[in-house]
Design a protein around this motif. Structure first.
Motif, short mmCIF file in Angstrom:
data_model
loop_
_atom_site.label_atom_id
_atom_site.label_comp_id
_atom_site.label_asym_id
_atom_site.label_seq_id
_atom_site.Cartn_x
_atom_site.Cartn_y
_atom_site.Cartn_z
N PHE A 74 -12.93 -36.54 15.12
CA PHE A 74 -12.86 -35.19 14.57
C PHE A 74 -13.54 -35.18 13.21
N GLU A 75 -14.45 -34.21 13.00
CA GLU A 75 -15.22 -34.14 11.75
C GLU A 75 -14.87 -32.88 10.98
N GLU A 76 -15.06 -32.98 9.66
CA GLU A 76 -14.83 -31.83 8.77
C GLU A 76 -13.44 -31.23 8.97
N ILE A 90 1.83 -29.73 10.52
CA ILE A 90 0.44 -29.51 10.14
C ILE A 90 0.10 -28.07 10.48
N ASN A 91 -0.40 -27.33 9.51
CA ASN A 91 -0.77 -25.92 9.71
C ASN A 91 -2.20 -25.68 9.23
N SER A 92 -2.75 -24.56 9.65
CA SER A 92 -4.09 -24.15 9.26
C SER A 92 -5.12 -25.22 9.56
N LEU A 93 -4.98 -25.84 10.74
CA LEU A 93 -5.87 -26.92 11.14
C LEU A 93 -7.22 -26.37 11.59
N ASN A 94 -8.28 -26.88 10.97
CA ASN A 94 -9.66 -26.56 11.35
C ASN A 94 -10.42 -27.87 11.41
N SER A 95 -11.27 -28.01 12.43
CA SER A 95 -12.02 -29.24 12.61
C SER A 95 -13.19 -29.00 13.54
N ASN A 96 -13.94 -30.06 13.83
CA ASN A 96 -15.01 -30.04 14.82
C ASN A 96 -14.88 -31.28 15.68
N PHE A 97 -14.90 -31.08 17.00
CA PHE A 97 -14.90 -32.18 17.95
C PHE A 97 -16.18 -32.07 18.76
N LYS A 98 -17.08 -33.03 18.56
CA LYS A 98 -18.39 -33.00 19.24
C LYS A 98 -19.06 -31.63 19.07
N THR A 123 -10.21 -23.11 20.42
CA THR A 123 -11.56 -23.65 20.46
C THR A 123 -12.52 -22.58 20.97
N ASN A 124 -13.71 -22.60 20.43
CA ASN A 124 -14.79 -21.72 20.89
C ASN A 124 -15.94 -22.61 21.34
N LEU A 125 -16.31 -22.46 22.60
CA LEU A 125 -17.38 -23.27 23.16
C LEU A 125 -18.56 -22.38 23.47
N ASP A 126 -19.71 -22.73 22.93
CA ASP A 126 -20.95 -22.01 23.22
C ASP A 126 -21.99 -23.06 23.54
N SER A 127 -22.25 -23.27 24.84
CA SER A 127 -23.15 -24.35 25.24
C SER A 127 -24.59 -24.12 24.83
N ASN A 131 -24.52 -29.28 24.03
CA ASN A 131 -24.86 -29.78 25.36
C ASN A 131 -23.57 -30.23 26.02
N LEU A 132 -23.20 -29.59 27.13
CA LEU A 132 -21.94 -29.87 27.79
C LEU A 132 -21.82 -31.32 28.25
N LYS A 133 -22.92 -31.90 28.65
CA LYS A 133 -22.89 -33.30 29.07
C LYS A 133 -22.47 -34.19 27.90
N ASP A 134 -23.03 -33.95 26.72
CA ASP A 134 -22.66 -34.73 25.55
C ASP A 134 -21.19 -34.55 25.20
N ILE A 135 -20.68 -33.35 25.41
CA ILE A 135 -19.30 -33.05 25.04
C ILE A 135 -18.31 -33.71 26.00
N PHE A 136 -18.53 -33.56 27.31
CA PHE A 136 -17.52 -33.93 28.29
C PHE A 136 -17.77 -35.24 29.03
N SER A 137 -18.95 -35.83 28.94
CA SER A 137 -19.25 -37.00 29.76
C SER A 137 -18.35 -38.20 29.45
N ASP A 138 -17.77 -38.28 28.26
CA ASP A 138 -16.84 -39.36 27.96
C ASP A 138 -15.54 -39.23 28.75
N PHE A 139 -15.23 -38.02 29.20
CA PHE A 139 -13.96 -37.75 29.85
C PHE A 139 -14.10 -37.42 31.34
N ILE A 140 -15.25 -36.86 31.72
CA ILE A 140 -15.47 -36.43 33.10
C ILE A 140 -16.79 -37.03 33.57
N ASN A 141 -16.75 -37.77 34.66
CA ASN A 141 -17.95 -38.35 35.22
C ASN A 141 -18.37 -37.49 36.41
#
Length: 188
Positions: A74-76, A90-98, A123-127, A131-141
């Protein structure tokens, strides 16, 4: 007793942590946290013999990178927190995951006999940006990531996780709800 700090750089916190006795917390701070700042206010309560009776720590973490595992980075990350003998909030949590923005998060950690963690994050996802492959390939093959995918969505992610005192996962439940505003798949 009350101890209050100005913002402390995480690198300086790591130097202070070196003086602590060995623990999971010390190892986590030294190996899994980088960048950013922390500010704390610590209330410590002693009995008549100066034995620690209770404590309460309030603070906030700003723009910190947290490496949970090789696949969970998790970044930033920024949030407010309250810690006492039995509970971490923990409140007001903001971060970036991939590069997926995480916002409006809250997490509670009950730490009596084990670690019971409950929380939710948006979470807000805008592909078109991710790149969805970069985001999910660690978890979904899946070969579906070989196709051209575009998704625009927002989700509320609720979770319950139970960890042993040695931080092994004992049980978990994840509930994701939300809207897919737009999606497009071109099969190749």
């Amino acid at each position: 007793s009350i101890i209050k700090t100005n913002y402390i750089k995480i690198d300086d916190l790591k130097k202070l942590t070196l003086t602590m006795k060995p623990s999971n917390l010390k190892r986590f701070i030294l190996n899994n946290i980088s960048k950013g700042n922390i500010q704390v206010k610590i209330d410590i309560f002693f009995d008549d013999s100066f034995n620690l009776e209770n404590y309460k720590i309030n603070g906030d973490l700003n723009k910190v990178n947290i490496l949970v595992t090789d696949k969970l980075n998790f970044e930033e990350t920024s949030f407010d927190f309250i810690v006492d003998n039995d509970l971490v909030t923990i409140n007001s949590l903001n971060s970036n995951f991939k590069k997926i923005p995480i916002s409006n998060g809250n997490i509670k950690i009950n730490k009596k006999d084990q670690f019971d963690i409950t929380g939710s994050v948006n979470t807000n996802l805008d592909s078109s940006k991710n790149n969805l492959k970069d985001i999910f390939s660690d978890f979904i093959n899946s070969k579906v990531f070989d196709n051209e995918l575009k998704v625009s969505s927002n989700f509320t992610n609720k979770f319950d996780i139970s960890l042993s005192k040695s931080l092994e996962i004992k049980d978990y439940n994840i509930n994701i709800s939300g809207n897919i505003d737009n999606s497009n798949i071109k099969f190749s």
